[in-house]
Write a protein that holds these residues in place. Structure first.
Motif, PDB file in Angstrom:
ATOM      1  N   SER A 424       0.801  -1.199   0.041  1.00  0.00           N
ATOM      2  CA  SER A 424       0.112   0.073   0.091  1.00  0.00           C
ATOM      3  C   SER A 424       0.747   1.359   0.106  1.00  0.00           C
ATOM      4  O   SER A 424       0.629   2.381  -0.724  1.00  0.00           O
ATOM      5  CB  SER A 424      -0.919  -0.035   1.093  1.00  0.00           C
ATOM      6  N   ARG A 427       2.549   1.861  -3.454  1.00  0.00           N
ATOM      7  CA  ARG A 427       1.515   2.167  -4.449  1.00  0.00           C
ATOM      8  C   ARG A 427       1.473   3.912  -4.541  1.00  0.00           C
ATOM      9  O   ARG A 427       1.266   4.431  -5.474  1.00  0.00           O
ATOM     10  CB  ARG A 427       0.171   1.851  -4.172  1.00  0.00           C
ATOM     11  N   SER A 428       1.582   4.340  -3.179  1.00  0.00           N
ATOM     12  CA  SER A 428       1.416   5.687  -3.078  1.00  0.00           C
ATOM     13  C   SER A 428       2.703   6.491  -3.264  1.00  0.00           C
ATOM     14  O   SER A 428       2.659   7.517  -3.737  1.00  0.00           O
ATOM     15  CB  SER A 428       1.055   6.196  -1.540  1.00  0.00           C
ATOM     16  N   GLN A 429       3.890   5.880  -3.431  1.00  0.00           N
ATOM     17  CA  GLN A 429       5.157   6.355  -3.721  1.00  0.00           C
ATOM     18  C   GLN A 429       5.457   6.173  -4.908  1.00  0.00           C
ATOM     19  O   GLN A 429       6.051   7.068  -5.650  1.00  0.00           O
ATOM     20  CB  GLN A 429       6.316   5.569  -2.807  1.00  0.00           C
ATOM     21  N   PRO A 431       3.046   5.876  -7.798  1.00  0.00           N
ATOM     22  CA  PRO A 431       1.636   5.701  -8.479  1.00  0.00           C
ATOM     23  C   PRO A 431       1.911   5.551 -10.057  1.00  0.00           C
ATOM     24  O   PRO A 431       0.890   5.119 -10.708  1.00  0.00           O
ATOM     25  CB  PRO A 431       1.046   7.420  -8.412  1.00  0.00           C
ATOM     26  N   GLU A 436       1.206  -4.541 -11.165  1.00  0.00           N
ATOM     27  CA  GLU A 436       0.935  -5.136  -9.933  1.00  0.00           C
ATOM     28  C   GLU A 436       1.724  -6.407  -9.607  1.00  0.00           C
ATOM     29  O   GLU A 436       2.259  -6.170  -8.431  1.00  0.00           O
ATOM     30  CB  GLU A 436      -0.461  -5.588  -9.766  1.00  0.00           C
TER      31      GLU A 436
END
Length: 500
Positions: A424, A427-429, A431, A436
């Motif tokens: 998680s 994913r934010s670091q 984008p 996946e």
């Protein structure tokens, strides 16, 4: 040579405590060397999980069967065999040269450990029958078990620092020989006069259920839960659970007597036993990885930091037993679980500050360990004391099975949560990354401690934060369930007493 009754008391307690020391060391010293194994044996994150979980799954597979065998063929005899096998399999672990051999050896060691553990409780329960004597014996057992747990991290780290990781396993061989001598000298043979048959179908179905679900959680997290292998393992688990319940309810001589679950004291304590392995014990596997890989401590520094988590389990059990005698187990067990959950919340806060260190986690670690110390001995004493002494093998088998099943499943579940939390954050670091599968593989590597870029340490810390939140919630939810069961039993008792 004949020994007096008091001398046999000493020998019996010493033998059981020696076995408890080995079991405690094996739980807490091995997690402390997982980062070393990752470097020396090139272990992946899945390898590290299976090095621990092969042991716990194997324990679970034999617990109920060994309880029956010990009741039928003699607790002393089975105890002696388990000590011999534990010493031999510990040698096998220490001589392993790759992950596959080590995992296989850990599986065999776990089977011996499960047999050894179930006999400890049964032997103590038979030898010390009065409430006062049993309480003192189990307090001593809890203290020694806590010594193994409390000093295991620094012992494991110290062995690696001055010698090699192999001696973390090899050291058990001479201890097993000493314990065997004490058993021969002082333990009296005891059996269950009912001489129950071995429930092969029940043992097999329970083992397949735990193995299938653990495989689903561990391998599914790495390869995907929708793969054919993952779905097959889940199907095996579901079918095996159904078969186990069916065989135990309809069998003539089942190893799991469901009728004892109608005893509120037994059931409430059983939930408490499982709760410790939804929170405190599985996190023991991952906490060394956090200190060493996220905070950057050395192996010795990690071992010293872990003492705050484990040492309270050494000093608090006598207090927990005294509180249980004064205020009853139905008060102390939920209170201990509440304390564990509060400790996890404090650890989550300590890991979230800008300059996280062992000092910011200190209060949470101490509080979680204190809660474990308050809960452990009252749980064991309550489950074995709620049934007739001749059924102590069965009762302790159910108790330890609940612990080991929940531990095996939560080692896998916490590993999954750690990877998902790390993923998680990634994913934010990043984008822009749309692959996946590639991102999940990176999260797996980071969870194993392979940090190769800036920001990955923050992602790992984020994943550990998720695990801490899970441990806190699990402890408090099961605290509520345990307290409700105890309360129902108390209300039912009062209702019976108040009838004219």
């Amino acid at each position: 040579m004949r020994f007096s009754s008091s001398q046999k008391d000493v020998f019996t307690l010493a033998a059981v405590c020696m076995a408890a020391l080995m079991f405690g060391l094996e739980i807490s010293s091995v997690p402390a060397i997982l980062p070393t194994l990752e470097a020396v044996l090139l272990s992946s994150f899945n390898d590290l999980q299976w090095i621990m979980n092969a042991y716990t799954i194997a324990c679970t597979m034999v617990l109920m069967a060994i309880g029956t065998l010990a009741d039928r063929y003699g607790r002393k005899r089975v105890f002696m065999i388990s000590l011999v096998l534990f010493g031999m399999t510990s040698l096998s672990c220490g001589l392993a040269q790759n992950n596959d051999v080590l995992i296989a050896s850990r599986f065999l060691q776990g089977m011996a450990a499960g047999a050894m553990l179930i006999c400890q409780v049964a032997v103590l329960s038979h030898r010390f029958q009065s409430a006062a004597a049993r309480g003192k014996a189990f307090s001593a057992w809890g203290i020694v078990f806590g010594m193994g747990l409390g000093f295991g991290p620094i012992i494991g780290a110290g062995i690696v620092a001055v010698s090699s990781w192999e001696w973390v396993f090899l050291v058990h061989a001479p201890i097993a020989v000493l314990a065997l001598g004490l058993v021969i000298a002082g333990v009296d043979e005891s059996k269950d006069p009912q001489r129950r048959r071995l429930d092969v179908l029940g043992m097999t179905s329970l083992s397949l259920a735990v193995l299938g679900l653990s495989w689903f959680l561990t391998q599914g997290a790495a390869t995907g839960f929708s793969t054919r292998e993952a779905m097959f393992s889940l199907l095996v688990a579901v079918v095996s659970v159904s078969a186990f319940v069916l065989t135990q309810r309809r069998g003539v001589d089942p190893m799991f007597d469901f009728s004892v679950l109608r005893i509120p004291r037994f059931s409430g304590a059983l939930v408490g036993a499982a709760a410790m392995n939804f929170s405190f014990w599985p996190f023991m596997i991952y906490l060394p990885l956090y200190f060493q890989n996220s905070l950057g401590y050395s192996s010795v520094g990690t071992g010293l930091a872990l003492l705050a988590y484990t040492l309270p389990t050494l000093v608090v059990p006598p207090l927990g037993e005294r509180l249980a005698l004064r205020y009853r187990a139905q008060v102390v067990i939920p209170a201990g679980l509440f304390t564990i959950g509060l400790g996890f919340w404090l650890m989550k806060w300590g890991s979230s500050v800008e300059q996280a260190s062992w000092l910011t986690l200190l209060a949470g670690c101490v509080l979680a360990g204190t809660g474990l110390g308050l809960t452990n001995t009252p749980v064991t004493n309550t489950t074995t004391g709620s049934v007739p002494s001749e059924r102590s093998g069965m009762a302790s088998g159910i108790d330890i099975s609940a612990r080991m099943i929940s531990l095996a499943l939560n080692i896998a579940l916490m590993g999954f949560i750690l990877v998902e939390g790390t993923l998680s954050s990634l994913r934010s670091q990043m984008p822009g990354v749309v692959d996946e599968e590639q991102l999940r593989a990176l999260a797996q590597n980071i969870s194993a401690g392979n940090l190769s870029a800036a920001g990955q340490g923050a992602a790992l810390a984020h994943g550990f934060g998720w695990v801490m939140v899970y441990g806190a919630i699990a402890a408090w939810v099961l605290m509520a369930v345990s307290g409700w069961i105890f309360w129902r039993g108390k209300r039912s008792t009062y209702g019976v007493e108040c009838r004219p």
